[in-house]
Design an enzyme around this catalytic site. Structure first.
Site, short mmCIF file in Angstrom:
data_model
loop_
_atom_site.label_atom_id
_atom_site.label_comp_id
_atom_site.label_asym_id
_atom_site.label_seq_id
_atom_site.Cartn_x
_atom_site.Cartn_y
_atom_site.Cartn_z
N LYS A 178 44.46 49.21 43.85
CA LYS A 178 42.83 49.16 43.98
C LYS A 178 42.38 48.16 45.08
O LYS A 178 43.41 47.28 45.67
CB LYS A 178 42.21 48.28 42.55
N ASP A 207 46.86 48.98 38.70
CA ASP A 207 46.09 48.26 38.07
C ASP A 207 47.08 47.10 37.60
O ASP A 207 47.65 47.52 36.57
CB ASP A 207 45.13 48.74 37.05
N HIS A 208 47.31 46.14 38.29
CA HIS A 208 48.69 45.29 37.68
C HIS A 208 48.33 44.61 36.43
O HIS A 208 49.14 44.50 35.88
CB HIS A 208 48.95 44.28 38.78
N LYS A 212 50.89 43.81 32.72
CA LYS A 212 51.15 42.71 32.21
C LYS A 212 51.66 43.09 30.59
O LYS A 212 51.06 43.81 30.00
CB LYS A 212 50.09 41.86 31.93
N GLU A 246 39.52 32.57 36.19
CA GLU A 246 40.64 32.23 37.09
C GLU A 246 39.89 30.73 37.73
O GLU A 246 38.63 30.60 37.82
CB GLU A 246 40.37 33.09 38.55
N ASP A 265 35.96 43.82 42.28
CA ASP A 265 37.41 43.29 42.45
C ASP A 265 37.88 43.05 40.91
O ASP A 265 39.17 43.28 40.90
CB ASP A 265 37.14 41.75 43.10
N HIS A 270 40.38 45.67 36.20
CA HIS A 270 40.87 45.28 35.14
C HIS A 270 40.10 45.03 33.95
O HIS A 270 40.47 45.37 32.90
CB HIS A 270 41.23 43.88 35.53
#
Ligand code: BG6
Length: 513
Positions: A178, A207-208, A212, A246, A265, A270
């Site tokens: 992405k 999409d990391h 997870k 974050e 972003d 996500h």
């Protein structure tokens, strides 16, 4: 019968469950020989994520005996200097077990490639054929585009024109990260460019977050247990709140970030994935298209924002300077590379509704931002209060409702808050039952990028975006992206939980601004 209240025995139970599950674990599989070509091989993503992931896969025995990694980028390097860069990256950003580099290094090589030069790709094609023949690597190829998205199109076109999208002797897979476009229109243009050369089964959109561990656990928790699902609906759930906070700022990525902002972003990808996993219906099998079909239904059920209710349903923020720990962090506008008049949001909180039977009337609050009080990603499922309190004479009418928290990172855990009698006097207290994700497990674990590479190698698209989902999410966010951000953009101090104007969303998650 095993006494699971005895901690020693509880561990045994966990251990046995794990061992049984491991037998069927997907990452027990090792794929066929392959060559992975990493475009952008001298860049940040390769050094920080891909090299440590390859090292971990190699160390864990997840890679076949025969494989090769070809670094490709515009920089003029020879094999040895490329290997040395990769070795340093492995040490700096991951861990390099003794002896492993000797196995990995001979499998690495480098080729200078100009992304818009067809001749470079013809040379790449010849090089791959020679390499495959010399090292018996067969015809499987993965092309990982660790490059800015502006280069995706020309790489895909040039790969295809050089015959590298063909699957006659093995697979040809294209891996992209992405953002998939900048809005609906550009996502469709990109798609058109990719799809005329590659089929959907060849495209792996990363999409990391999906890779997870604890994100994958959402479906396991919901659909491998009988006790949660009956309550997982509008009858018992008051609201769901998803937080991805974050503590870092924009760091060295201002030129990308200022153009994208938090909505593109974090939300378009996500946050939407987390929402879909919380909301989907059980697929009949845990298979890529069945899971993604169900996600698509969730994205279709997103109630569109109307231009009139944006203010009520979404708050945007941008970080001002503030204290993060002991250090003073600069305002977003003072970060290197950010224009002094930027109206790019670094924080967003929104209320989203799903128009379907399961979720009608249940708000989903989504909150994400940079430079917040701490790094924390979690999903809170807030249940409704008891319908009637037989304890009202003792404790009044209010009894705190149950809350289930799925902590995605850090300190991965699942915790359930419920009411219990306090020892001694006739008092009620709120208690929490905690499950730490790694408790009782000594087996292997994979980082998100290692999982992504492994699944790509195995051809499993379950944890990757499908284009219909990408477009539905862009469509949903379009009114927010089109409305001038400046009208709804509030400053918040770095190191806090966000702007005061986002108070109702933060309170729902148990936070204060
Ligand atoms: C990336 C975003 O996709 O995810 C970054 O581009 C963000 O801006 C990152 O920092 C967060 O990922 P994680 O895994 O640290 O939560």
């Amino acid at each position: 019968m095993t006494d699971v209240t005895d901690p020693a025995q509880a561990e045994v139970v966990l251990g046995r469950t794990t061992a049984t599950a491991e037998a069927a674990c997907r990452f027990e599989q090792v794929g066929d020989p392959f060559i992975i070509v990493i475009f952008g091989a001298t860049g940040d993503l390769t050094a920080r994520m891909l090299v440590p992931a390859l090292v971990a896969l190699c160390a864990g025995g997840h890679l076949p005996e025969n494989f090769a990694v070809v670094g490709a980028s515009r920089t003029d390097l020879n094999d040895d200097s490329f290997r040395e860069r990769m070795r340093q990256a492995a040490v700096e950003f991951g861990s390099l077990p003794p002896g492993l580099w000797e196995t990995l290094a001979p499998r690495l090589s480098y080729l200078q490639v100009h992304y818009d030069a067809p001749a470079s790709f013809a040379a790449l094609s010849t090089y791959l054929d020679q390499l495959a023949a010399a090292k018996t690597l067969g015809g499987n190829r993965m092309f990982y585009l660790a490059v800015p998205p502006t280069a995706y199109e020309s790489i895909a076109i040039n790969l295809a024109n050089a015959g590298l999208a063909e699957e006659t002797n093995g697979y040809a897979r294209l891996v992209i990260e992405k953002p998939f476009g900048h809005d609906l229109h550009t996502a469709q243009v990109l798609e058109e460019a990719l799809h005329t050369r590659f089929s959907e089964h060849q495209i792996f959109r990363i999409d990391h977050y999906l890779a997870k561990e604890t994100v994958q656990n959402i479906l396991m928790l919901r659909f491998a247990n009988a006790i949660f699902e009956p309550l997982w609906n509008r009858r018992y759930v008051d609201y769901v709140s998803i937080l991805a906070a974050e503590s870092i700022g924009v760091e060295h990525r201002a030129s990308y970030y200022d153009h994208f902002g938090v909505l593109r972003d974090m939300f378009q990808n996500h946050m939407m994935q987390l929402l879909s996993l919380c909301a989907i219906e059980p697929p009949s099998l845990f298979e890529a298209d069945l899971v993604r079909d169900e996600k698509t239904k969730v994205f279709r059920a997103l109630r569109p924002f109307s231009h009139n209710d944006l203010t009520n349903n979404c708050v945007l923020g941008q970080y001002a300077s503030g204290l993060c720990g002991d250090a003073r962090a600069p305002a977003y506008l003072d970060e290197a590379g950010v224009p002094g008049d930027s109206a790019t949001p670094t924080f967003a909180a929104m209320r989203v509704h799903l128009d379907n039977w399961r979720w009608q009337g249940v708000p989903f609050y989504l909150i994400s931002g940079k430079r917040l009080a701490e790094k924390r990603t979690e999903i809170a499922v807030q249940f409704k209060p008891v319908p009637y309190s037989m304890f009202r004479e003792l404790f009044g009418d209010h009894i705190q409702a149950n809350r289930l928290i799925l902590r995605i990172q850090p300190d991965e855990q699942v915790s359930l808050t419920f009411q219990a009698k306090a020892p001694g006097p006739m008092c009620l207290r709120s208690v929490t039952m905690n499950f730490n994700y790694y408790q009782g497990y000594q087996g292997p674990a994979l980082t998100a990028y290692a999982k992504v590479l492994l699944d790509c190698m195995l051809g499993d698209q379950t944890l990757f975006w499908r284009q219909d989902g990408v477009e539905l999410c862009w469509r949903f966010l379009t009114p927010l992206l089109d409305a001038p951000a400046a009208d709804r953009l509030f400053l918040y101090k770095s190191g806090t939980w966000g702007p005061q104007e986002a108070g109702k969303y933060l309170t729902a998650h148990g936070l204060t601004s």
